[in-house]
Design a protein around this motif. Structure first.
Motif, mmCIF file in Angstrom:
data_model
loop_
_atom_site.group_PDB
_atom_site.id
_atom_site.type_symbol
_atom_site.label_atom_id
_atom_site.label_comp_id
_atom_site.label_asym_id
_atom_site.label_seq_id
_atom_site.Cartn_x
_atom_site.Cartn_y
_atom_site.Cartn_z
ATOM 1 N N GLU A 88 65.357 27.021 64.163
ATOM 2 C CA GLU A 88 64.887 26.035 65.133
ATOM 3 C C GLU A 88 66.031 25.303 65.843
ATOM 4 O O GLU A 88 65.834 24.239 66.431
ATOM 5 N N ASN A 153 52.227 25.428 67.807
ATOM 6 C CA ASN A 153 53.315 26.130 67.120
ATOM 7 C C ASN A 153 53.513 27.533 67.698
ATOM 8 O O ASN A 153 52.600 28.105 68.301
ATOM 9 N N SER A 154 54.706 28.065 67.525
ATOM 10 C CA SER A 154 55.020 29.418 67.993
ATOM 11 C C SER A 154 56.207 29.938 67.211
ATOM 12 O O SER A 154 57.014 29.153 66.706
ATOM 13 N N GLN A 155 56.298 31.275 67.097
ATOM 14 C CA GLN A 155 57.495 31.872 66.496
ATOM 15 C C GLN A 155 58.509 32.275 67.560
ATOM 16 O O GLN A 155 59.593 32.756 67.227
ATOM 17 N N ASP A 156 58.154 32.065 68.818
ATOM 18 C CA ASP A 156 59.088 32.330 69.917
ATOM 19 C C ASP A 156 59.885 31.046 70.147
ATOM 20 O O ASP A 156 59.425 30.123 70.824
ATOM 21 N N MET A 157 61.080 30.980 69.553
ATOM 22 C CA MET A 157 61.829 29.723 69.541
ATOM 23 C C MET A 157 62.310 29.298 70.925
ATOM 24 O O MET A 157 62.396 28.120 71.220
ATOM 25 N N ALA A 158 62.604 30.284 71.770
ATOM 26 C CA ALA A 158 63.036 29.931 73.126
ATOM 27 C C ALA A 158 61.869 29.273 73.879
ATOM 28 O O ALA A 158 62.044 28.245 74.550
ATOM 29 N N ALA A 159 60.668 29.847 73.712
ATOM 30 C CA ALA A 159 59.487 29.276 74.374
ATOM 31 C C ALA A 159 59.156 27.903 73.788
ATOM 32 O O ALA A 159 58.825 26.963 74.514
ATOM 33 N N LEU A 160 59.272 27.799 72.471
ATOM 34 C CA LEU A 160 58.963 26.525 71.805
ATOM 35 C C LEU A 160 59.948 25.434 72.258
ATOM 36 O O LEU A 160 59.550 24.286 72.509
ATOM 37 N N THR A 163 58.987 24.329 75.722
ATOM 38 C CA THR A 163 57.815 23.437 75.681
ATOM 39 C C THR A 163 58.217 22.059 75.159
ATOM 40 O O THR A 163 57.766 21.034 75.675
#
Ligand SMILES: [Zn+2]
Length: 217
Positions: A88, A153-160, A163
Motif C-alpha cells: 500500500e 476496497n481494491s487490489q489494484d493499488m494504483a487505482a486505489l 481514488t
C-alpha cells in the motif's frame, strides 16, 4: 534492545525514525489493530528529495525490528533496506504529497472493518459531539463534526491510490479515511501526531459501533 540501537540501513536513514515506527507497530499489534501482518506505517525522512521510511511488506507487526523498515523515494523505489515496501506504499505517498503529512499510519481494526461496511451507503462515517475529537489536529471543541470518507476496497493499488487522492482533495478537512472492509488511514505532521490520530479515531469508531449495536436492541 540491540536491533533498535544500531542503524542497519546506513547513514541516510535516521535510526530514531525506524525505531519509532517499530515501537508504534508493536503497540498497535498489542491493541489488536494490525494482526496477521496487516497494516503499514511510514514516516517522512526528507522532503527534497522525498524519502520515506516504511514498513516492509508482509511482516509481523508484533515482532517488528528496524530491519523491517525500508527507505523509499517518492516513486516507491527502494533506496535502502531488504525486502519489498508495503503493497500500500502508493497510498502512503498520496497522503504525504496531498496532505503534507510527516507520517502515515494504517490499521486493520475490527471496528474500522465493521463501520466502513455498515456506513458505505452514506459514503462515510460522521463523528460528532465527542470530547475525544479534540485529539485531532486543529479541533478545539467536542462540537466538531468529523467526516471519514469510505473508499471501496481494491487490489489494484494504483487505482486505489488514485481514488484516495481524489477523496483527499474532495474532503480537505478530514483527518483520515476508511477502506471498505479493510481499515483506517490517518496521518499527522509527525509520527507522534499520526499515532494520536489513530488512537483517537479507533476509540471513536469503537464508541460509534458499540452505540449503534446497543440502540438496535
Ligand atoms: Zn491495508
Amino acid at each position: 534492545m540491540n536491533s533498535i540501537d544500531v542503524n542497519p540501513l546506513g547513514s541516510r536513514f535516521p535510526k530514531t525514525m525506524a525505531a519509532e515506527l517499530v515501537e508504534v507497530g508493536r503497540g498497535f499489534y498489542a491493541r489488536g489493530w494490525v494482526l496477521g501482518t496487516s497494516g503499514n506505517f511510514s514516516g517522512v525522512v526528507s522532503r527534497e528529495p522525498l524519502t520515506l521510511a516504511i514498513t516492509s511488506s508482509g511482516v509481523d507487526k508484533g515482532a517488528l525490528s528496524t530491519d523491517d523498515i525500508l527507505l523509499i523515494d517518492g516513486e516507491a523505489k527502494v533506496l535502502e533496506g531488504k525486502g519489498r515496501p508495503s503493497a500500500e506504499t502508493l497510498l502512503h505517498l498520496a497522503v504525504v504529497k496531498l496532505r503534507g503529512a510527516g507520517a502515515v499510519l494504517h490499521t486493520h481494526s475490527v471496528w474500522s472493518n465493521i463501520l466502513s461496511d455498515a456506513s458505505f451507503g452514506e459514503g462515510g462515517v460522521k463523528i460528532e459531539g465527542h470530547e475525544m475529537l479534540k485529539g485531532l489536529n486543529g479541533v478545539e471543541t467536542h462540537e466538531h463534526s468529523e467526516w471519514l470518507p469510505i473508499i471501496e476496497n481494491s487490489q489494484d493499488m494504483a487505482a486505489l491510490a488514485a481514488t484516495a487522492a481524489r477523496t483527499l482533495e474532495r474532503n480537505p478537512a478530514s483527518h483520515g479515511f476508511l477502506l471498505r472492509r479493510h481499515g483506517l488511514y490517518t496521518w499527522g505532521r509527525d509520527l507522534a501526531e499520526a499515532k494520536r490520530h489513530i488512537e483517537i479515531i479507533e476509540f471513536l469508531l469503537e464508541v460509534l459501533g458499540r452505540t449503534s449495536f446497543t440502540q438496535k436492541r
